[in-house]
Design an enzyme around this catalytic site. Structure first.
Site, PDB file in Angstrom:
ATOM      1  N   THR A   6    -123.014 -37.614 132.749  1.00 27.92           N
ATOM      2  CA  THR A   6    -124.146 -36.892 133.332  1.00 27.92           C
ATOM      3  C   THR A   6    -124.390 -35.502 132.757  1.00 27.92           C
ATOM      4  OG1 THR A   6    -122.686 -36.117 135.098  1.00 27.92           O
ATOM      5  CG2 THR A   6    -123.994 -38.100 135.528  1.00 27.92           C
ATOM      6  N   ASP A   7    -123.440 -34.903 132.069  1.00 28.21           N
ATOM      7  CA  ASP A   7    -123.616 -33.525 131.601  1.00 28.21           C
ATOM      8  C   ASP A   7    -124.842 -33.340 130.712  1.00 28.21           C
ATOM      9  OD1 ASP A   7    -121.378 -32.555 132.950  1.00 28.21           O
ATOM     10  OD2 ASP A   7    -120.049 -33.052 131.286  1.00 28.21           O
ATOM     11  N   ASP A  56    -116.846 -37.345 126.045  1.00 32.25           N
ATOM     12  CA  ASP A  56    -117.186 -36.616 127.253  1.00 32.25           C
ATOM     13  C   ASP A  56    -118.651 -36.231 127.071  1.00 32.25           C
ATOM     14  OD1 ASP A  56    -117.688 -33.969 128.666  1.00 32.25           O
ATOM     15  OD2 ASP A  56    -115.750 -34.554 129.513  1.00 32.25           O
ATOM     16  N   SER A  57    -119.462 -36.395 128.092  1.00 30.34           N
ATOM     17  CA  SER A  57    -120.898 -36.184 127.899  1.00 30.34           C
ATOM     18  C   SER A  57    -121.250 -34.741 127.551  1.00 30.34           C
ATOM     19  CB  SER A  57    -121.696 -36.653 129.113  1.00 30.34           C
ATOM     20  OG  SER A  57    -121.345 -35.920 130.248  1.00 30.34           O
ATOM     21  N   SER A  58    -120.359 -33.797 127.827  1.00 30.79           N
ATOM     22  CA  SER A  58    -120.639 -32.416 127.427  1.00 30.79           C
ATOM     23  C   SER A  58    -120.596 -32.267 125.912  1.00 30.79           C
ATOM     24  CB  SER A  58    -119.646 -31.451 128.083  1.00 30.79           C
ATOM     25  OG  SER A  58    -118.343 -31.689 127.601  1.00 30.79           O
ATOM     26  N   THR A  76    -118.531 -40.886 133.029  1.00 26.34           N
ATOM     27  CA  THR A  76    -117.833 -41.177 134.277  1.00 26.34           C
ATOM     28  C   THR A  76    -117.626 -42.657 134.533  1.00 26.34           C
ATOM     29  OG1 THR A  76    -118.804 -39.170 135.170  1.00 26.34           O
ATOM     30  CG2 THR A  76    -117.821 -40.673 136.749  1.00 26.34           C
TER      31      THR A  76
END
Length: 141
Positions: free
Chosen positions: A119-120, A87-89, A30
């Site tokens: 944050t994922d 993307d953290s996912s 983010t």
């Protein structure tokens, strides 16, 4: 240091006069996201390149008042090549190994480390650092 691109606040805080030297490792997430259409609040977000994030940090004077010298580098794979922001996912065991390798690679050059991460999966990344206790400050954000 490797030949990969490095962004820093060297023009504002010299390494020699800095109170601390910090390596910012940008894995994505983010903090580095921007809207695809600036005037449309509903537009999707995308990760920006290290250069864009560095420009923002420099324009905001990050570290200047505190006399903290920083360098920003993108996450590097096991060969020292920068990988695109994630993307953290998508972050998982291979990326955690790469983070550990970067801490090892730059250990002697810096007083502390900040891993910029979404944050994922941040809890997994931060939880997995326990075996990586390095004797220096490290922050996962």
């Amino acid at each position: 240091m490797s030949a990969d691109p490095v962004w820093s606040n060297r023009a504002h805080v010299s390494e020699g006069s800095a109170r601390a030297r910090i390596l910012l490792i940008y894995a994505g997430g983010t903090l580095g996201m921007r809207r695809t259409q600036l005037n449309n609040p509903a537009s999707p977000l995308i990760n920006v390149a290290c250069a864009d994030l560095a420009e923002q940090l420099l324009s905001e004077g990050f570290g200047r008042e505190e006399s903290i010298y920083w360098e920003l580098r993108g996450l590097q794979d096991q060969h020292g090549r920068e990988v695109p922001p994630l993307d953290s996912s998508q972050v998982g065991p291979p990326h955690w190994i790469w983070m550990a390798l970067m801490l090892e690679r730059y250990y002697a050059e810096f007083d502390g480390f900040v891993i910029l991460h979404g944050t994922d999966t941040l809890a997994y990344t931060a939880g997995g650092r326990r075996p990586l206790e390095i004797g220096k400050a490290s922050l996962y954000h």
